[in-house]
Design an enzyme around this catalytic site. Structure first.
Site, PDB file in Angstrom:
ATOM      1  N   GLY A  16       9.038   3.701  -1.837  1.00  0.00           N
ATOM      2  CA  GLY A  16      10.348   3.197  -1.997  1.00  0.00           C
ATOM      3  C   GLY A  16      11.042   3.355  -3.319  1.00  0.00           C
ATOM      4  O   GLY A  16      12.130   3.914  -3.495  1.00  0.00           O
ATOM      5  N   GLU A  35       6.114   0.573 -13.957  1.00  0.00           N
ATOM      6  CA  GLU A  35       4.942   0.382 -13.015  1.00  0.00           C
ATOM      7  C   GLU A  35       3.721  -0.200 -13.610  1.00  0.00           C
ATOM      8  O   GLU A  35       3.413   0.006 -14.601  1.00  0.00           O
ATOM      9  CB  GLU A  35       4.513   2.087 -12.551  1.00  0.00           C
ATOM     10  CG  GLU A  35       2.966   1.998 -12.012  1.00  0.00           C
ATOM     11  CD  GLU A  35       3.110   1.472 -10.832  1.00  0.00           C
ATOM     12  OE1 GLU A  35       1.924   0.833 -10.439  1.00  0.00           O
ATOM     13  OE2 GLU A  35       3.904   1.474  -9.807  1.00  0.00           O
ATOM     14  N   GLY A  86       1.037   3.767  -3.727  1.00  0.00           N
ATOM     15  CA  GLY A  86      -0.042   3.953  -2.697  1.00  0.00           C
ATOM     16  C   GLY A  86      -0.378   5.205  -2.069  1.00  0.00           C
ATOM     17  O   GLY A  86      -1.343   5.411  -1.534  1.00  0.00           O
ATOM     18  N   ALA A  91      -3.928   7.834   2.744  1.00  0.00           N
ATOM     19  CA  ALA A  91      -4.960   8.998   3.521  1.00  0.00           C
ATOM     20  C   ALA A  91      -4.042  10.064   3.873  1.00  0.00           C
ATOM     21  O   ALA A  91      -4.357  10.719   4.745  1.00  0.00           O
ATOM     22  CB  ALA A  91      -5.636   8.407   4.693  1.00  0.00           C
ATOM     23  N   HIS A 469      -2.188  -1.845   5.544  1.00  0.00           N
ATOM     24  CA  HIS A 469      -0.718  -1.834   5.594  1.00  0.00           C
ATOM     25  C   HIS A 469      -0.187  -3.033   5.747  1.00  0.00           C
ATOM     26  O   HIS A 469       0.067  -3.404   6.743  1.00  0.00           O
ATOM     27  CB  HIS A 469      -0.476  -0.902   6.797  1.00  0.00           C
ATOM     28  CG  HIS A 469      -1.189   0.653   6.821  1.00  0.00           C
ATOM     29  ND1 HIS A 469      -1.921   0.720   8.006  1.00  0.00           N
ATOM     30  CD2 HIS A 469      -1.023   1.422   5.627  1.00  0.00           C
ATOM     31  CE1 HIS A 469      -2.286   2.076   7.494  1.00  0.00           C
ATOM     32  NE2 HIS A 469      -1.787   2.367   6.312  1.00  0.00           N
ATOM     33  N   GLY A 502       7.892  -1.379   1.312  1.00  0.00           N
ATOM     34  CA  GLY A 502       7.003  -1.946   2.623  1.00  0.00           C
ATOM     35  C   GLY A 502       7.486  -3.433   2.900  1.00  0.00           C
ATOM     36  O   GLY A 502       7.675  -3.793   4.152  1.00  0.00           O
TER      37      GLY A 502
END
Length: 543
Positions: A16, A35, A86, A91, A469, A502
């Protein structure tokens, strides 16, 4: 005359925050990204997960890696850290969710969200360089296809969509994605260490797309700065206070003034800030719904492991996630791998115990297996070449379950805690995950000729599932009584404050959420005006 240090401060640089950094810079805003994690060049990542200081995130202990681990009473959470969030340790798996996700009652009415997001999903796929189907088939892919067939769901098996530059293995070429405006890229070598950090330069992390392009547009990124407070300023805008990440004595605290703030610190970081700022009065109008509808993607991490490394089957070779199938209409199973040598996360694995028993029953079952088969369990539980002997089963559901998070005072600190929330109880284990893991173990033994067994995790023995998640808790809602943010991701009661990560996701997608977070962010920022132009978004109701 109002004077601001920045037009927009963005807290966090994950999916985001990275979208916001690029798109707002393109619209002429002065943007600064804070960050908490460090900045990585490709060569800075750990070579294996055993390089703990480069792999794990525990800054007070001198560990500035990419892997965060958090714990709540009802779930253990794996998350990312660093510039790129992330994307550094995920993955690379980029699915769109199914219909049930968009049909959830939490979405504000009057908008066809699937249609509304369609163009933004397309943009996100282009920006993240999605390859729709992993093109290689090896022993793991055959094992997964066989397990799906054994479970009677062969038609649901597919190769995963991935965000990786495949190219020629190990060959570096000029930017192949953005007409030469992005960084040079190197073809994937199938080393398997996507989740430790891609040292090859093949993984499409946010530093290879959104953030690289944002910096070219003038956005500034400050790594190793943790936001401790966001406070409404009576003069207008917000005062944003940060300090050095992990500092014990020399925290180097600093406050700047921004006209608008975008919270994109991931679900854990954003929720923590919102809870604390509401409790302290720094942001007093935050909705009382903060913390509700916190989702775990109804997830479990189980798997299968062989007693020794197969002679011919190279289980650790390939991209981290390559295939998936559906056990039923709401349960999605993916294979996960780490590369050779990255065996640290094997410390979380143990005997798969019956989840329908109480705590004492699960512990008794584990001890019984150890006593009856000590040598076999010793081989299965060994960390030696663990990544080359096993397949992790990442199991996700689109079920309507949730947790409610709140602040709790402990040892003089405010920490997050959890209780069961709306919908079904958040599961302590998934019987579908156990079925899938047993099927994968059986097929592994058949494919490799080596005895194999389904495995669970130590937290699951104690009724605490794992999730990679962690979502929700600051969700979109029709009003402050229904959610923390409006349909444009503005915080109810503080419209200059936005949540674009998220934690805004209102339902369990049942698939890896990175693409959805990116698409939602693209949509949210697309409605911002260009700097200096009139805002066409409807104002929030006063009072």
């Amino acid at each position: 005359m109002r004077e601001f240090d920045e037009d927009v401060v963005i807290v966090g640089s994950g999916f985001g925050g990275s979208v916001a950094a690029l798109r707002l810079s393109e619209k002429g805003y002065r943007v600064r990204v804070f960050e908490a994690g460090r900045r990585f060049e490709d060569a800075d990542f750990a070579t294996t997960s055993w390089q703990v200081r480069r792999y794990l995130w525990a800054p007070r202990l001198g560990c500035y890696g990419v892997q965060r681990i958090h714990r709540l009473p009802h779930v253990m959470i794996l998350a990312g850290a660093g510039v790129g969030g992330g994307s550094l340790n995920y993955a690379n798996t980029l699915y769109e969710p199914g219909e049930s996700f968009f049909a959830d009652a939490q979405w504000p009415r009057g908008i066809d969200w699937r249609s509304e997001l369609a163009t933004h999903y397309a943009t996100a796929k282009r920006m993240l360089g999605v390859v729709e189907h992993y093109p290689h088939t090896g022993p793991v892919e055959r094992i997964m296809a066989g397990a799906a067939a054994d479970l009677g769901v062969a038609e649901s098996f597919r190769h995963a969509p991935i965000g990786v530059f495949l190219g020629m293995p190990g060959v570096t070429v000029p930017d192949p994605f953005f007409a030469g405006d992005g960084p040079d890229r190197t073809g994937c070598t199938l080393c398997g260490n996507c989740m430790v950090g891609c040292r090859v330069g093949a993984k499409n992390t946010l530093m290879k797309n959104y953030l690289a392009l944002a910096e070219r547009q003038g956005a500034e990124i400050e790594p190793l700065r943790t936001i401790t407070e966001v406070r409404g300023d009576p003069r207008g805008g917000f005062l944003v206070t940060s300090e050095s990440s992990g500092g014990w004595l020399r925290r180097r605290q600093r406050t700047i003034r921004a006209e608008q703030v975008v919270l994109a610190a991931g679900t854990w970081g954003t929720q923590q800030l919102l809870h604390r700022m509401k409790a302290s009065g720094a942001l007093p109008h935050i909705s009382d719904t903060v913390g509700r509808l916190t989702r775990t993607n109804s997830e479990a991490l189980d798997g299968a492991v062989a007693t020794r490394v197969p002679d011919t089957a190279r289980l650790a070779e390939g991209v981290a996630i390559t295939t998936s199938f559906h056990v039923d209409e709401r349960t999605h199973v993916e294979n996960v791998r780490y590369g050779p040598g990255s065996n640290l996360m094997g410390m979380l694995a143990t005997v798969l115990v019956p989840g329908d028993r109480g705590p004492l029953g699960r512990v008794a079952s584990l001890l019984g297996r150890l006593v009856r088969h000590p040598l076999r369990q010793l081989r299965l539980g060994s960390l030696r070449r663990w990544s080359e002997r096993g397949i992790i089963a990442l199991v996700m559901q689109s079920a309507d379950n949730s947790l409610t998070l709140s602040l709790r005072r402990r040892l003089g600190r405010d920490i997050l805690t959890s209780r069961q929330g709306h919908g079904e109880p958040n599961p302590s284990y998934l019987p579908e995950a156990h079925r899938a893991s047993k099927a994968i173990a059986a097929r592994m033994a058949m494919e490799t000729g080596v005895p194999a067994e389904a495995r669970g995790s130590w937290p699951e023995v104690f009724g605490i599932p794992l999730t990679a998640h962690f979502l929700g808790g600051s969700v979109i809602g029709e009003s402050a009584e229904h959610g923390v943010i409006d349909a444009h991701h503005r915080v109810w009661g503080h419209p200059g404050l936005h949540v674009v990560d998220g934690s805004a996701v209102p339902a369990n997608p049942g698939v890896n959420p990175a693409l959805t977070i990116t698409a939602l962010a693209e949509r949210a920022i697309s409605h911002w005006p260009r700097r200096g132009e009139a805002d066409q978004r409807p104002p929030q109701p006063s009072g």
